[in-house]
Design a protein around this motif. Sequence first.
Motif, PDB file in Angstrom:
ATOM      1  N   VAL A  47       0.863  -1.176   0.000  1.00 31.64           N
ATOM      2  CA  VAL A  47       0.000   0.000   0.000  1.00 31.64           C
ATOM      3  C   VAL A  47       0.904   1.232   0.000  1.00 31.64           C
ATOM      4  O   VAL A  47       1.785   1.354   0.850  1.00 31.64           O
ATOM      5  N   GLY A  97       0.762   5.634  -0.705  1.00 30.90           N
ATOM      6  CA  GLY A  97      -0.026   6.815  -1.015  1.00 30.90           C
ATOM      7  C   GLY A  97       0.195   7.913   0.000  1.00 30.90           C
ATOM      8  O   GLY A  97       0.938   7.750   0.969  1.00 30.90           O
ATOM      9  N   LYS A  98      -0.469   9.017  -0.224  1.00 31.51           N
ATOM     10  CA  LYS A  98      -0.380  10.135   0.707  1.00 31.51           C
ATOM     11  C   LYS A  98      -0.987   9.697   2.039  1.00 31.51           C
ATOM     12  O   LYS A  98      -2.062   9.102   2.083  1.00 31.51           O
ATOM     13  N   ASP A  99      -0.292   9.999   3.138  1.00 33.23           N
ATOM     14  CA  ASP A  99      -0.762   9.606   4.457  1.00 33.23           C
ATOM     15  C   ASP A  99      -2.084  10.297   4.780  1.00 33.23           C
ATOM     16  O   ASP A  99      -2.241  11.497   4.581  1.00 33.23           O
ATOM     17  N   ILE A 145      -6.223   4.536   6.560  1.00 32.06           N
ATOM     18  CA  ILE A 145      -5.652   3.581   5.603  1.00 32.06           C
ATOM     19  C   ILE A 145      -5.548   2.193   6.237  1.00 32.06           C
ATOM     20  O   ILE A 145      -6.068   1.206   5.698  1.00 32.06           O
ATOM     21  N   THR A 179       3.606   4.102   3.470  1.00 29.13           N
ATOM     22  CA  THR A 179       3.933   2.835   2.816  1.00 29.13           C
ATOM     23  C   THR A 179       3.658   1.697   3.787  1.00 29.13           C
ATOM     24  O   THR A 179       3.936   1.807   4.980  1.00 29.13           O
ATOM     25  N   ALA A 204      -8.497   1.492  -2.772  1.00 29.68           N
ATOM     26  CA  ALA A 204      -7.451   2.278  -3.429  1.00 29.68           C
ATOM     27  C   ALA A 204      -8.041   3.475  -4.154  1.00 29.68           C
ATOM     28  O   ALA A 204      -7.533   4.596  -4.051  1.00 29.68           O
ATOM     29  N   LEU A 246      -4.940   5.617  -3.391  1.00 28.79           N
ATOM     30  CA  LEU A 246      -3.764   4.833  -3.026  1.00 28.79           C
ATOM     31  C   LEU A 246      -3.397   3.879  -4.154  1.00 28.79           C
ATOM     32  O   LEU A 246      -4.208   3.599  -5.036  1.00 28.79           O
ATOM     33  N   SER A 247      -2.200   3.356  -4.074  1.00 25.29           N
ATOM     34  CA  SER A 247      -1.791   2.229  -4.909  1.00 25.29           C
ATOM     35  C   SER A 247      -1.750   1.014  -3.998  1.00 25.29           C
ATOM     36  O   SER A 247      -0.992   0.986  -3.029  1.00 25.29           O
TER      37      SER A 247
END
Length: 87
Positions: free
Chosen positions: A7, A9-11, A15, A43, A66, A71-72
């Motif tokens: 995972v 992405g921006k925090d 998440i 991450t 996502a 997110l990725s």
Amino acid sequence: MKAIITVIGKDTVGIIANVSNLLFENNINILDISQTIMQELFTMIMLVDVKDVQVGDLQEKLDVIAKEMNLSIRVQNEEIFNSMHRI
């Protein structure tokens, strides 16, 4: 069977909660987890037991999270992941 979930992405709030709740709802056990925040980038790498779930089906469900959270999120069979990262 084991799988690796990544995972990135921006925090943002939620998440870990969203991903782990989805895993719980699908009877997927988290075997190991590592997460960090680098500046504003979140991450996480998880090793999970997917004996009761198809990896493709799990990816589709994680794709919803996502998209919602920008997110990725990727799922790979552990054997494939290890083969790709073997030197």
